[in-house]
Every structure is written in C-alpha cells, then in structure tokens.
Design a protein around this motif. Structure first.
Motif, short mmCIF file in Angstrom:
data_model
loop_
_atom_site.label_atom_id
_atom_site.label_comp_id
_atom_site.label_asym_id
_atom_site.label_seq_id
_atom_site.Cartn_x
_atom_site.Cartn_y
_atom_site.Cartn_z
N PRO A 381 0.84 -1.21 0.00
CA PRO A 381 0.00 0.00 0.00
C PRO A 381 0.87 1.26 0.00
O PRO A 381 1.70 1.44 0.88
N VAL A 382 0.68 2.12 -0.99
CA VAL A 382 1.53 3.30 -1.15
C VAL A 382 0.69 4.52 -1.54
O VAL A 382 -0.41 4.40 -2.06
N ASN A 383 1.25 5.68 -1.26
CA ASN A 383 0.75 6.94 -1.80
C ASN A 383 1.68 7.36 -2.93
O ASN A 383 2.91 7.32 -2.77
N ILE A 384 1.11 7.74 -4.08
CA ILE A 384 1.92 8.10 -5.24
C ILE A 384 1.55 9.49 -5.73
O ILE A 384 0.37 9.78 -5.97
N ASN A 385 2.55 10.34 -5.86
CA ASN A 385 2.39 11.63 -6.52
C ASN A 385 3.27 11.62 -7.76
O ASN A 385 4.34 11.01 -7.77
N TYR A 386 2.81 12.27 -8.82
CA TYR A 386 3.59 12.25 -10.04
C TYR A 386 3.57 13.60 -10.74
O TYR A 386 2.61 14.36 -10.65
N ILE A 387 4.68 13.88 -11.43
CA ILE A 387 4.83 15.09 -12.24
C ILE A 387 5.41 14.68 -13.58
O ILE A 387 6.39 13.93 -13.63
N PHE A 388 4.80 15.15 -14.68
CA PHE A 388 5.31 14.84 -16.01
C PHE A 388 5.78 16.14 -16.67
O PHE A 388 5.01 17.07 -16.84
N LYS A 389 7.06 16.18 -17.00
CA LYS A 389 7.63 17.34 -17.69
C LYS A 389 7.76 16.99 -19.17
O LYS A 389 8.65 16.24 -19.58
N LYS A 390 6.85 17.56 -19.95
CA LYS A 390 6.80 17.21 -21.37
C LYS A 390 8.10 17.55 -22.08
O LYS A 390 8.61 16.75 -22.88
N SER A 391 8.65 18.72 -21.81
CA SER A 391 9.85 19.16 -22.53
C SER A 391 11.03 18.23 -22.28
O SER A 391 11.88 18.03 -23.15
N GLU A 392 11.09 17.64 -21.07
CA GLU A 392 12.18 16.73 -20.73
C GLU A 392 11.78 15.27 -20.94
O GLU A 392 12.60 14.37 -20.75
N ARG A 393 10.51 15.06 -21.31
CA ARG A 393 9.98 13.70 -21.50
C ARG A 393 10.21 12.85 -20.25
O ARG A 393 10.56 11.67 -20.33
N LEU A 394 10.00 13.44 -19.09
CA LEU A 394 10.35 12.81 -17.82
C LEU A 394 9.14 12.74 -16.91
O LEU A 394 8.51 13.75 -16.59
N LEU A 395 8.81 11.51 -16.49
CA LEU A 395 7.78 11.28 -15.48
C LEU A 395 8.48 10.98 -14.16
O LEU A 395 9.29 10.05 -14.07
N THR A 396 8.19 11.77 -13.13
CA THR A 396 8.77 11.58 -11.81
C THR A 396 7.70 11.09 -10.85
O THR A 396 6.69 11.76 -10.64
N LEU A 397 7.91 9.91 -10.27
CA LEU A 397 7.00 9.36 -9.27
C LEU A 397 7.61 9.55 -7.89
O LEU A 397 8.78 9.24 -7.66
N THR A 398 6.81 10.07 -6.96
CA THR A 398 7.20 10.16 -5.56
C THR A 398 6.35 9.16 -4.79
O THR A 398 5.12 9.29 -4.76
N ILE A 399 7.00 8.18 -4.19
CA ILE A 399 6.29 7.04 -3.61
C ILE A 399 6.53 7.01 -2.11
O ILE A 399 7.67 7.07 -1.65
N GLN A 400 5.45 6.92 -1.35
CA GLN A 400 5.54 6.85 0.11
C GLN A 400 4.65 5.71 0.58
O GLN A 400 3.46 5.67 0.27
N HIS A 401 5.22 4.77 1.30
CA HIS A 401 4.43 3.65 1.81
C HIS A 401 3.45 4.14 2.88
O HIS A 401 3.79 4.97 3.73
N LYS A 402 2.23 3.62 2.85
CA LYS A 402 1.20 4.01 3.81
C LYS A 402 1.48 3.38 5.17
O LYS A 402 2.02 2.29 5.28
N GLU A 403 1.07 4.11 6.19
CA GLU A 403 1.29 3.63 7.56
C GLU A 403 -0.02 3.42 8.31
O GLU A 403 -0.01 3.10 9.49
N GLN A 404 -1.16 3.56 7.61
CA GLN A 404 -2.45 3.51 8.31
C GLN A 404 -2.68 2.17 9.01
O GLN A 404 -3.27 2.12 10.09
N ILE A 405 -2.23 1.07 8.39
CA ILE A 405 -2.47 -0.24 8.99
C ILE A 405 -1.77 -0.34 10.34
O ILE A 405 -2.36 -0.77 11.35
N GLU A 406 -0.48 0.06 10.37
CA GLU A 406 0.25 0.03 11.64
C GLU A 406 -0.37 0.95 12.67
O GLU A 406 -0.53 0.59 13.85
N GLN A 407 -0.75 2.16 12.24
CA GLN A 407 -1.31 3.13 13.17
C GLN A 407 -2.63 2.65 13.75
O GLN A 407 -2.97 2.94 14.89
N GLY A 408 -3.39 1.87 12.95
CA GLY A 408 -4.66 1.35 13.44
C GLY A 408 -4.50 0.26 14.48
O GLY A 408 -5.40 0.03 15.29
N LEU A 409 -3.34 -0.40 14.45
CA LEU A 409 -3.10 -1.49 15.39
C LEU A 409 -2.43 -1.03 16.68
O LEU A 409 -2.63 -1.63 17.73
#
Length: 463
Positions: A381-409
């Motif tokens: 389970p992850v949170n994903i943010n992304y930015i696509f720079k057309k001029s550079e033809r570059l997709l950047t993904l920022t990935i952060q694993h979710k912690e809700q399951i641990e926090q709920g326990l």
C-alpha cells in the motif's frame, strides 16, 4: 571499456575493451570486439568458472598468476582492462579464470574538451560570476560518475552470476571492502542455486611481515564477520606451517583465507597453504557448464542493460524478440546495440546501504496507436504523486508507503515495510514525437500495478 557508452552502435576504438580473453588461441571480446581462434573447441567443453572480484590494486592479478603459474602484468599502476579470461586444463579439468578491472576506479574527466568548462574558465579570467556553467560542469562530472558506476556494477554482476567459485581479493580491510562483501552476498541471495557457489575472501596482507600482525588482524576480523576457525587435516605436514580456514557461520559457503608479504616470515607461514588450498578446492569442484563467453555476455547485456540505462528504441520490436537489443557485427567483430537503439542516459538509480546500485521498480511501456502506456509494479500500500515534464519527456514518481495499517493497530516497534520516500524517474520516448499525460487513463490496476497513459501531442493540445 572505459564506459558502458562503448556499446553504442558506432566505430569503436579497439583499445576500449570490456571483455578480452587471454589464452593460447586468444578469444577476445569487448563491448565490443570479439576475436576467436577456437582450435581446441573450448566452448564445447564442460568448464569450471572461477571469478576474481575486489577493489582495484588488491592483488587479483597477482593471485591469478600464482594459481595458474602465469605472469600477467600486476604492478600498482597497471590495471586489468575490463574483464580478462584465462583458460587452464588440469588433470582433464577445464577451468576459465575471470579477472576484472576492479571497483571504485577513478573517473577520467575530459575537462579540456568540455565546452562548458572552457566557457567557465574564460569567464573566470574576466572575473565574471558564472553559476550556469558551474552547474553544467557539475552535471557533466556527475553523469560521468554515473556511467562509471553502472559500468563497474554490470561487469561485477556478470562475473558473479557466471562463476562457480568466486575469489574476493582485499588488502588491509576497509569499510568499502566490508560493503563489497555484503553487497555480493546480498546479490547472490536473489540468484538461483547461489548456495552452490563457493566464495573465498582472500586477505592479501602484502604489507604484513610478522605472524603476530596477521594473528591480530584475524582477531579483529572476527568483530566484522561471524567466523569459525577450522583446520584442514589434508594439509598437515612439514611443508605447511599453517592450515586453517575461517568459515562464515551465517553464509557457510563463504571462507576467509590469508596471505602476507611473500618475502617475509609471515608469507612463509600463510601463503603456501592459502594458494594450495584454493587450487585444490578449484580442482575438486563438482559442477561444470559449457561457457561461450561471447554468447554469455551478449545474453547478459540483453537481460540487464535496461535496468541501468534509458534506451531510445526507434521502432517497436517484435514482442518475441523484445530483449534482443544487441547484435554481432561480423565485419568489425563487435557486439553492439542494434541500429534502432540508442543510449540516452543512466537511470536515476538508488543505492543500498552498502553502496550497491538498486534496480528500480519493474516496468514496461506499451504502444497502442497514438498512446503510450507505462505499467509500473509497486508492491504494498503506497501513496503516489507524479509530475510529467513534457519538454524533458520525464515522469517523476514520488512514492511513500502508507502507515495507516500500523497506526490502526498500535505503536510500531519495528518494520521493514515502511521505507523513506522513494523518487523514481521514467523517460517517455517516441520517434520524433512529444507526448502529454492522458490523466483519464492513469489509474491503479490493483495487485501492485499502476498504469500511466500518454498521448501524442497534437498542434492544438494543451500541456
């Protein structure tokens, strides 16, 4: 090969060798050049493969010379170019030794022919501040280092993955040596039948002359590795003043051996046993394969090149041949990228705690008409943010694993699932085309697969 860039489809300098074999019939290959006068049909024999690994100038070639009674150049300022192979036959056992250039070599920077550097010098002579060219020069140097790291690691992995017996050479041990051993062990965990490989860590203490110094070194080594001393009874006798090997109690196929200055009291005690023991272990090893070096290396490149480099592929290849990125040029005797493939840049690779390049998430790019689909495997389970720079033809993904399951326990005591934020870059290429992100079809396909869609930019399209 000075750089993995020598694989590019172009006229190659025969001096830039990645792979060259030195044996009676001279089988030579670099990334690059392949010459074969295979009179003895070596490739048809069952071979034992012995690989040499380690930092530069640690005595790999010296040890190889001692094992096979040869005299390859092995001075401090002489480095083995790329990967060298030596064939040997002992009592009907056919052995190929693979010696490598070594890790962490200095990166050669061609400042004099770099335009940004020349512009920087001119501006400095005129007392002008030039932050732009400083950044460009820094970017150039960093890129050279990236290509060097990729080149070294691909050479290392080729040797490690194809060796039955691996000899890791080091001198007075440093943290870099410890990291190298751990990274090799970590890499082998992912390999099939890795427990069948024999790994020997050879401590080449060439500056040690007294037995007491070596014994103190061994005691200190036990604080770095979980070692157990074992005497080898088959090496008892007046000709052997020492006959112990140190076994890693966790990785039981890893043994540590010791040599000292060969013209000293310590050398007389340790060296004969270490070298004779290695020779016997190699001679008695049970496990042989047919090993065509040229074919093996070409297969390795096809399977691994895209894990480290971004390639621009001009035409969509047949799916059944999607890994066939390289070809053998019979006229020039070189292995090279196919004409429709071009190296763009090294990928933005992360390193593990041992300084070993981590391969990025598995992904694929699929073309369907005017659309490109990027499918990325991101487990958990992850949170994903992304930015696509057309001029550079570059997709950047920022990935952060979710912690809700641990926090709920409750309170998390320990977890290997939670990682720091991961940033991953992907190049989106098309033949003479620019693409824009098609957000309507960007979605989570479940089962850890995420889809990102792109469409060819039209004249009236908005970014």
């Amino acid at each position: 090969m000075k750089s993995i860039l020598d694989l590019q489809n172009k006229e190659l300098d025969v001096k830039n060798q990645l792979l060259h074999n030195i044996c009676d019939q001279e089988i030579k290959q670099d990334a690059v050049t392949v010459k074969s006068n295979n009179k003895k049909n070596l490739f048809e024999k069952n071979l034992i493969i012995v690989g040499m690994q380690g930092q530069r100038n640690q005595g790999k070639t010296f040890t190889l010379n001692s094992l096979i009674n040869e005299n390859f150049p092995s001075e401090y300022y002489i480095n083995t170019p790329g990967i060298c192979m030596k064939y040997q036959s002992i009592n009907d056992r056919n052995i190929i030794y693979i010696d490598s250039e070594g890790a962490n070599g200095p990166v050669q920077i061609d400042y004099e022919n770099n335009k940004d550097y020349q512009n920087l010098i001119k501006n400095q002579e005129n007392n002008e501040q030039d932050d732009k060219n400083i950044q460009l020069v820094n970017k150039y140097v960093i890129r050279k280092h990236q290509y060097q790291k990729v080149t070294e690691q691909m050479q290392q992995e080729f040797v490690i993955s194809n060796s039955h017996i691996l000899i890791i050479m080091l001198t007075n041990i440093t943290q870099e040596d410890v990291n190298l051993i751990h990274s090799i062990q970590s890499y082998l965990k992912k390999e099939k039948n890795s427990t069948q490989k024999r790994i020997f860590v050879m401590h080449n203490l060439k500056d040690f002359r007294q037995q007491e110094c070596v014994e103190l070194y061994i005691q200190n080594l036990k604080s770095l590795f979980p070692l157990r001393q074992q005497q080898v009874t088959t090496f008892e006798g007046s000709q052997y003043k020492y006959n112990s090997v140190f076994i890693d109690t966790i990785y039981k196929n890893v043994n540590h051996l010791f040599m000292a200055n060969q013209h000293s009291q310590a050398g007389e005690i340790y060296n004969k046993f270490a070298l004779d023991y290695l020779k016997e272990e190699i001679a008695q090893f049970r496990g042989e394969i047919k090993f065509n070096a040229a074919e093996k290396f070409q297969d390795y490149l096809n399977n691994n090149i895209q894990k480290y480099l971004t390639l621009k592929i001009e035409e969509q290849q047949n799916l059944s041949k999607k890994k066939e990125l390289f070809e053998f040029n019979k006229e020039q005797n070189i292995i090279q990228l196919k004409k429709n493939c071009k190296i763009v840049e090294p990928k933005e690779l992360q390193m593990d705690i041992f300084g070993y390049l981590q391969r990025e998430f598995a992904y694929s790019i699929v073309k369907n008409g005017q659309k490109l689909y990027l499918l990325v495997d991101i487990p958990g389970p992850v949170n994903i943010n992304y930015i696509f720079k057309k001029s550079e033809r570059l997709l950047t993904l920022t990935i952060q694993h979710k912690e809700q399951i641990e926090q709920g326990l409750g309170e998390t005591i320990i977890s290997t699932r939670k990682n720091d934020e991961i940033i991953q870059n992907f190049k989106i290429w098309g033949k003479d085309k620019l693409y824009i992100m098609y957000k309507k079809e960007c979605k989570d396909l479940t089962n850890g697969i995420y889809q990102f869609a792109f469409i060819e930019e039209q004249d009236e399209s908005e970014d």
